[in-house]
Design a protein around this motif. Structure first.
Motif, PDB file in Angstrom:
ATOM      1  N   LEU A 107       0.272   3.451   1.673  1.00 21.58           N
ATOM      2  CA  LEU A 107      -0.054   2.697   0.471  1.00 21.58           C
ATOM      3  C   LEU A 107       1.248   2.464  -0.292  1.00 21.58           C
ATOM      4  O   LEU A 107       1.843   3.401  -0.839  1.00 21.58           O
ATOM      5  N   ASN A 108       1.712   1.251  -0.266  1.00 24.46           N
ATOM      6  CA  ASN A 108       3.003   0.918  -0.884  1.00 24.46           C
ATOM      7  C   ASN A 108       2.938   1.075  -2.400  1.00 24.46           C
ATOM      8  O   ASN A 108       1.864   1.028  -3.011  1.00 24.46           O
ATOM      9  N   GLU A 109       4.200   1.277  -3.072  1.00 20.21           N
ATOM     10  CA  GLU A 109       4.270   1.448  -4.522  1.00 20.21           C
ATOM     11  C   GLU A 109       3.797   0.191  -5.241  1.00 20.21           C
ATOM     12  O   GLU A 109       4.006  -0.929  -4.775  1.00 20.21           O
ATOM     13  N   PHE A 110       3.195   0.474  -6.367  1.00 19.69           N
ATOM     14  CA  PHE A 110       2.674  -0.654  -7.147  1.00 19.69           C
ATOM     15  C   PHE A 110       3.797  -1.577  -7.617  1.00 19.69           C
ATOM     16  O   PHE A 110       3.691  -2.789  -7.553  1.00 19.69           O
ATOM     17  N   VAL A 111       4.921  -0.935  -8.105  1.00 16.22           N
ATOM     18  CA  VAL A 111       6.116  -1.701  -8.503  1.00 16.22           C
ATOM     19  C   VAL A 111       7.299  -1.082  -7.781  1.00 16.22           C
ATOM     20  O   VAL A 111       7.834  -0.053  -8.214  1.00 16.22           O
ATOM     21  N   PRO A 112       7.656  -1.605  -6.631  1.00 16.49           N
ATOM     22  CA  PRO A 112       8.777  -1.026  -5.883  1.00 16.49           C
ATOM     23  C   PRO A 112      10.080  -1.181  -6.645  1.00 16.49           C
ATOM     24  O   PRO A 112      10.404  -2.257  -7.160  1.00 16.49           O
ATOM     25  N   ILE A 113      10.818  -0.051  -6.797  1.00 17.17           N
ATOM     26  CA  ILE A 113      12.085  -0.066  -7.545  1.00 17.17           C
ATOM     27  C   ILE A 113      13.259  -0.287  -6.615  1.00 17.17           C
ATOM     28  O   ILE A 113      14.070  -1.178  -6.803  1.00 17.17           O
ATOM     29  N   THR A 114      13.289   0.528  -5.551  1.00 13.59           N
ATOM     30  CA  THR A 114      14.357   0.371  -4.564  1.00 13.59           C
ATOM     31  C   THR A 114      13.729   0.382  -3.180  1.00 13.59           C
ATOM     32  O   THR A 114      12.575   0.762  -2.994  1.00 13.59           O
ATOM     33  N   LYS A 115      14.536  -0.008  -2.209  1.00 14.10           N
ATOM     34  CA  LYS A 115      14.053  -0.027  -0.837  1.00 14.10           C
ATOM     35  C   LYS A 115      13.842   1.381  -0.286  1.00 14.10           C
ATOM     36  O   LYS A 115      13.092   1.571   0.655  1.00 14.10           O
ATOM     37  N   SER A 116      14.524   2.337  -0.868  1.00 13.09           N
ATOM     38  CA  SER A 116      14.413   3.706  -0.349  1.00 13.09           C
ATOM     39  C   SER A 116      13.151   4.401  -0.800  1.00 13.09           C
ATOM     40  O   SER A 116      12.766   5.411  -0.227  1.00 13.09           O
ATOM     41  N   THR A 117      12.541   3.884  -1.835  1.00 14.15           N
ATOM     42  CA  THR A 117      11.313   4.514  -2.303  1.00 14.15           C
ATOM     43  C   THR A 117      10.145   4.036  -1.461  1.00 14.15           C
ATOM     44  O   THR A 117      10.163   2.968  -0.876  1.00 14.15           O
ATOM     45  N   GLY A 118       9.061   4.828  -1.406  1.00 11.47           N
ATOM     46  CA  GLY A 118       7.877   4.482  -0.629  1.00 11.47           C
ATOM     47  C   GLY A 118       6.626   5.053  -1.260  1.00 11.47           C
ATOM     48  O   GLY A 118       6.686   5.892  -2.158  1.00 11.47           O
ATOM     49  N   GLY A 119       5.453   4.585  -0.720  1.00 10.77           N
ATOM     50  CA  GLY A 119       4.189   5.048  -1.272  1.00 10.77           C
ATOM     51  C   GLY A 119       3.642   6.236  -0.494  1.00 10.77           C
ATOM     52  O   GLY A 119       4.341   6.877   0.290  1.00 10.77           O
ATOM     53  N   PHE A 120       2.353   6.508  -0.738  1.00 10.04           N
ATOM     54  CA  PHE A 120       1.676   7.609  -0.059  1.00 10.04           C
ATOM     55  C   PHE A 120       1.348   7.235   1.386  1.00 10.04           C
ATOM     56  O   PHE A 120       0.962   6.107   1.671  1.00 10.04           O
ATOM     57  N   LYS A 121       1.471   8.186   2.315  1.00  7.88           N
ATOM     58  CA  LYS A 121       1.070   8.003   3.719  1.00  7.88           C
ATOM     59  C   LYS A 121      -0.285   8.682   3.954  1.00  7.88           C
ATOM     60  O   LYS A 121      -0.446   9.848   3.633  1.00  7.88           O
ATOM     61  N   LEU A 122      -1.213   7.909   4.531  1.00 13.08           N
ATOM     62  CA  LEU A 122      -2.570   8.382   4.776  1.00 13.08           C
ATOM     63  C   LEU A 122      -2.958   8.122   6.225  1.00 13.08           C
ATOM     64  O   LEU A 122      -2.277   7.357   6.913  1.00 13.08           O
ATOM     65  N   ASP A 123      -4.050   8.755   6.694  1.00 19.40           N
ATOM     66  CA  ASP A 123      -4.581   8.466   8.029  1.00 19.40           C
ATOM     67  C   ASP A 123      -6.100   8.451   7.963  1.00 19.40           C
ATOM     68  O   ASP A 123      -6.714   9.090   7.100  1.00 19.40           O
ATOM     69  N   CYS A 124      -6.714   7.709   8.916  1.00 19.80           N
ATOM     70  CA  CYS A 124      -8.174   7.543   8.954  1.00 19.80           C
ATOM     71  C   CYS A 124      -8.634   7.505  10.413  1.00 19.80           C
ATOM     72  O   CYS A 124      -7.973   6.888  11.258  1.00 19.80           O
ATOM     73  N   THR A 125      -9.761   8.177  10.709  1.00 19.61           N
ATOM     74  CA  THR A 125     -10.351   8.194  12.056  1.00 19.61           C
ATOM     75  C   THR A 125     -11.768   7.647  11.979  1.00 19.61           C
ATOM     76  O   THR A 125     -12.553   8.057  11.125  1.00 19.61           O
ATOM     77  N   LYS A 126     -12.081   6.734  12.900  1.00 23.10           N
ATOM     78  CA  LYS A 126     -13.401   6.087  12.873  1.00 23.10           C
ATOM     79  C   LYS A 126     -13.892   5.884  14.311  1.00 23.10           C
ATOM     80  O   LYS A 126     -13.106   5.538  15.194  1.00 23.10           O
ATOM     81  N   THR A 127     -15.203   6.132  14.533  1.00 24.46           N
ATOM     82  CA  THR A 127     -15.826   5.948  15.845  1.00 24.46           C
ATOM     83  C   THR A 127     -17.026   5.028  15.706  1.00 24.46           C
ATOM     84  O   THR A 127     -17.898   5.259  14.870  1.00 24.46           O
ATOM     85  N   LEU A 128     -17.067   4.000  16.540  1.00 27.59           N
ATOM     86  CA  LEU A 128     -18.191   3.067  16.570  1.00 27.59           C
ATOM     87  C   LEU A 128     -18.563   2.794  18.022  1.00 27.59           C
ATOM     88  O   LEU A 128     -17.738   2.942  18.933  1.00 27.59           O
TER      89      LEU A 128
END
Length: 962
Positions: free
Chosen positions: A939-960
């Protein structure tokens, strides 16, 4: 199934920032509050504070700056909480978005389903014949979907893999259920055909109990037949010894006469010599001595023969007493066994009628020879021995004439009497010439029917390669070898019995009859074991709630979606897939109607190793038997169906007028019953494998006067038989039916499955009947006072009496009485010579038609509106089923679900692998019915300040899945 996790905890970040603010919150008041400052802050800090204060007053413009700082410190926590909530909302929105995108991507990947599995089997699984892997296909769909949401979410990686393949039995079972709910005509089977009502009625008919009754009564008759064989053996030995005795007696008389003549000649010569005639007496004396020695030899021989004859008479007496005792005990044993049964369908009655006549004849002989039989001949033995000694040392010159001893302990015509007894016994067992001719005709017809080539379709001849199978389910033990061996032995014993009857030897006939009974018991034991092992599921099906419907869904799928020997060329599955495609794919050569294999020559079901990759058309038979040999599977299914028809036809054959209303009597009743049962069942199977339908429960057998026309009509529709063979069978069947019709009489002659006819009765019935072997009176409310005079009235049997049986009859050979369920004694005043069989039953109840032996109280199935509308019950029977539907009944009653699913997996694997052999190496383990995907995203930052900054990393598992 979903799984969501965060790479870096959002709550952890919040706590970290809050802990950073705490020192400032504590430290600032210390700086700006003097009292606290003086107490806590050391001097060096005070100097720093002075400098800071000077700076603030110089640049912040005095007190106005303090208000701004205080405002900033107050608003900052509120702003921080607001931003936290905004970030949390962004995370939740991203999670929902990514789950939706993953679901859309999985469904897009699942859209690449296997078209063959869908068209052929109705199964949905991911196709395996594409170069692009399942993971890359999913990733491409996911990337395209994520791009539509801008730069708020970035993919960081992930995988996708198949889930729940058809190689898993539970998955395959669920696929079958889901497809069958809409395709298998379950409503027709459960509601329209009213399968519950059918099974209830089948349970009421209880053919298994009829089979059990036949088995138990057969064992009883075997014992009494052994006693009868001993009587026959004793009678024959007595007859042979009496013949030898008669010859010895003749020689004895001739030797005595020769001695008397020689002695008389000597006396005459002496008289002439005394009268002065010159004559020599030496030759006369020598002649008398010679004849005396011959007379002595004849006396010794007569003594030995008489002694042996007396021994044989004692043997006959002992065997006869044992035989009579067995006859007396048999009705009581039967009474005890059937005490709590609705009715009795057994084979004792026809044997008892004959055996009682045999017993009466033997008893009459003993009574007539009572004086001689009970005379041990000891006196004769002593006299003959003394005479022999005198004759041994006899001298005509010194001794006087010896008067020849006349035997007193035996009649002179004993040889003729014993021969007459043996002949009478033979005639009693033999029956009439018309009966023998009729039984032979039925036997010949049976041999012709079972010799018809129908056991398998020669076009279906695959032998599967075991290495191609993913499961080794094992071959179903149908007891084919055992039951066919028992049928062969039974037919052989019938043939031997008829040959012995033709030869006319009583002992040989009885011995052959004993062999027949042994084979009969083995045969019915095989049927009973087979039926009990399969019909034990009947109760569970009826009481299992929705299990009956689920079983119909599961096994109905195999019946309506798998080809069998009757529809592989022109049938189709419920999906519309033509079975001929399978036959052609397997490399089959069309030879439609090429039926082969008869009862005497057929392939076994054993799993022989072959090289074929696919069954050509007998897939339903494979589901039932599990045999790798396609011919063996057909044979196994044929005999399995044959056994089902044997059990189902028992009530109909037992009540057939070809048994109940013909002149056939005694053991021939049982022989005819067995032949008709085998005929009926084999004919049913011939019709079924030739695409005809047969009533599961018959009200009217083909082998009956009314049913023979239906047989001719149905048999004419068979197209898989040789025309010449079919015409010959129809012709011979009509000829045999004509003989039976000619032999039919107005009065029922046997008690086996007999349906009693109403007759007018009076207290004093003076009518006289000749050769009335069976009179059956049932369910009367008063005792039967019968004063009729009959010469050959076969047997009186009454059972379960509550009062003693007062027999006032005057008869020479009154065999047995047994009364069943009477409340008053049976006062029988009849005068008859051979009174052998009268059956009185249930005298306290009104007369009922018990044409259904084994359960006289069973009623016809209730005719529901659906049953009437669909024509499910007609004059022939209830619920006509074709070949496949008979297989459905067999699978319901006896097929293990696990083995069934394993065999179904083998068939799906074989067909799909052959279909895709030019594209890939197909395997059912890759036929996935679902996809499990795991995606890492950021999930990228709402207002990116620099290129080195980043958002939260998440994962999701789904079976269909599908």
């Amino acid at each position: 199934m979903e799984k969501f996790s965060m790479s870096i905890s959002f709550h952890g970040r919040v706590m970290k920032n809050f802990m950073t603010l705490i020192p400032w919150i504590i430290f600032l008041p210390v700086i700006f509050i003097p009292k606290l400052r003086n107490r806590i802050v050391p001097m060096n800090i005070l100097e720093f504070h002075k400098k800071l204060k000077f700076f603030l007053y110089s640049h912040v413009n005095g007190g106005k700056g303090m208000i701004s700082i205080f405002l900033a410190l107050t608003v900052s926590p509120l702003l921080m909480c607001t931003l936290i909530f905004v970030e949390y909302a962004r995370i939740q929105s991203a999670q929902a978005i990514i789950e939706e995108l993953m679901g859309s991507s999985i469904f897009s990947a699942l859209a690449h389903y296997d078209p063959y599995l869908d068209e052929r089997f109705g199964f949905m699984a991911v196709r395996q014949d594409q170069e692009e892997s399942l993971d890359s296909r999913y990733q491409s769909y996911l990337e395209a979907n994520v791009q539509g949401f801008g730069k708020a979410i970035s993919l960081a990686g992930g995988t996708a893999e198949g889930k729940n393949s058809l190689v898993e039995p539970l998955v395959l079972r669920q696929e079958v259920f889901e497809y069958s709910e809409l395709s298998v005509p379950i409503n027709t089977l459960v509601e329209g055909l009213n399968i519950q009502e059918l099974l209830d009625y089948y349970h009421k008919k209880n053919p298994l109990q009829i089979c059990k009754n036949l088995l138990d009564s057969g064992n009883n008759v075997i014992d009494i037949t052994d006693s009868a064989i001993n009587v026959a053996k004793s009678t024959k030995e007595l007859s042979n010894e009496a013949k030898k005795y008669g010859e010895s007696l003749t020689k004895y008389k001739e030797a005595r006469k020769a001695y008397d003549d020689a002695y008389q000649a000597l006396e005459e010569a002496r008289s002439r010599k005394d009268n002065g005639e010159e004559i020599s007496l030496d030759s006369y004396i020598s002649e008398v001595d010679s004849k005396a020695r011959a007379f002595g030899t004849a006396t010794d021989d007569l003594k030995e023969r008489l002694s042996t004859l007396k021994g044989k008479e004692r043997d006959l007496l002992k065997s006869k007493e044992k035989f009579a005792k067995g006859l007396d005990e048999l009705p009581s044993n039967v009474q005890e066994f059937y005490k709590n049964q609705f009715g009795k369908n057994a084979i004792e009655d026809p044997f008892l009628a004959t055996y009682h006549v045999i017993n009466n004849q033997a008893q009459k002989f003993i009574d007539n020879q009572q004086k001689e039989i009970y005379n041990d001949g000891q006196e004769d033995d002593e006299k003959l021995e003394a005479q022999a000694k005198k004759l041994e040392s006899y001298s005509a010159e010194a001794d006087g004439k010896i008067e020849g001893y006349v035997v007193l302990s035996e009649v002179e015509d004993i040889d003729q009497r014993t021969a007459s007894l043996y002949s009478d016994l033979k005639d009693t067992l033999k029956g009439s010439d018309s009966t023998i001719d009729l039984v032979r005709s039925l036997k010949d017809l049976l041999y012709q029917i079972i010799g018809t080539k129908v056991l398998y379709d020669g076009s279906l001849d695959s032998n599967l390669d075991p290495s191609e199978l993913i499961n080794q389910s094992g071959v179903l033990d149908l007891g084919t070898a055992e039951i066919t061996d028992s049928v062969v032995n039974l037919l052989s014993s019938i043939w031997q019995f008829l040959m012995a009857v033709a030869d006319g030897d009583f002992l040989a006939t009885l011995t052959a009859l004993g062999t027949f009974l042994q084979s009969l018991v083995t045969f019915f034991k095989g049927i009973f074991d087979w039926a009990s092992s399969r019909l034990q599921n009947l109760g569970r099906l009826l009481s299992g709630g929705d299990s009956l419907g689920k079983n119909f869904l599961l096994y109905g799928y195999g019946v309506y979606n798998m080809p069998n020997r009757t529809n592989y060329s022109d049938g189709s599955s419920l999906t519309g897939y033509e079975y001929s495609n399978i036959f052609e794919m397997a490399g089959g050569t069309y030879n439609i109607g090429f039926l082969d294999g008869d009862f005497w020559h057929y392939p076994k079901m054993d799993n022989v190793e072959g090289r074929d990759k696919l069954y050509k058309g007998a897939e339903l038979e494979y589901l039932l038997t599990g045999s790798n040999s396609e011919k063996g599977a057909q044979v196994g299914t044929f005999f399995n169906g044959f056994l089902l028809r044997l059990v189902s036809n028992l009530p109909a054959i037992a009540s057939s007028d070809w048994i109940t209303e013909t002149s056939v009597t005694g053991p021939f009743v049982v022989v005819v019953f067995v032949i008709l049962l085998l005929l009926e069942s084999f004919i049913d199977m011939i019709l079924l494998v030739n695409k005809q339908s047969v009533s599961l429960i018959k009200m009217k057998a083909y082998m009956s006067t009314e049913g023979i026309s239906n047989f001719i009509e149905d048999f004419s529709k068979c197209r898989g038989l040789n025309d010449k063979t079919a015409e010959q069978i129809k012709k011979d069947t009509q000829v045999t039916a004509g003989k039976i019709e000619a032999a039919a009489k107005n009065e029922i002659k046997s008690t086996f499955g007999a349906k009693p006819k109403s007759s007018k009765k009076s207290d004093n019935n003076d009518s006289k009947t000749e050769n009335a072997e069976s009179k059956a009176t049932k369910d009367t409310t008063e005792p039967d006072n019968d004063n009729s005079n009959s010469e050959n009235n076969a047997s009186k049997a009454t059972k379960d009496t509550t009062e003693p049986d007062n027999d006032n009859s005057n008869s020479e050979n009154n065999a047995s009485k047994a009364t069943k369920d009477t409340t008053k004694p049976d006062n029988d005043n009849s005068n008859s010579e051979n009174n052998a069989s009268k059956t009185t039953k249930d005298s306290t109840q009104p007369q009922n038609d018990n044409s259904n032996p084994g359960n006289p109280g069973a009623e016809d199935p209730k005719e529901t509106t659906a049953t009437n509308a669909m024509g499910l019950k007609d004059e022939q029977g209830f619920m006509k089923l074709d070949y496949g539907e008979h297989c459905l009944i067999l699978m319901l009653l006896g097929t293990n679900q696990d083995q069934y699913l394993m065999r179904l997996q083998n068939l799906v694997q074989l067909e799909a692998k052959e279909k895709y052999k030019e594209k890939m190496d197909y395997h059912l383990s890759k036929a996935y019915t679902g996809i499990t995907a795991t995606t890492e995203y950021q999930l990228n930052e709402f207002v990116p300040i620099t290129k080195s900054t980043g958002g939260f990393k998440l994962d999701c598992t789904k079976t269909l899945g599908y």
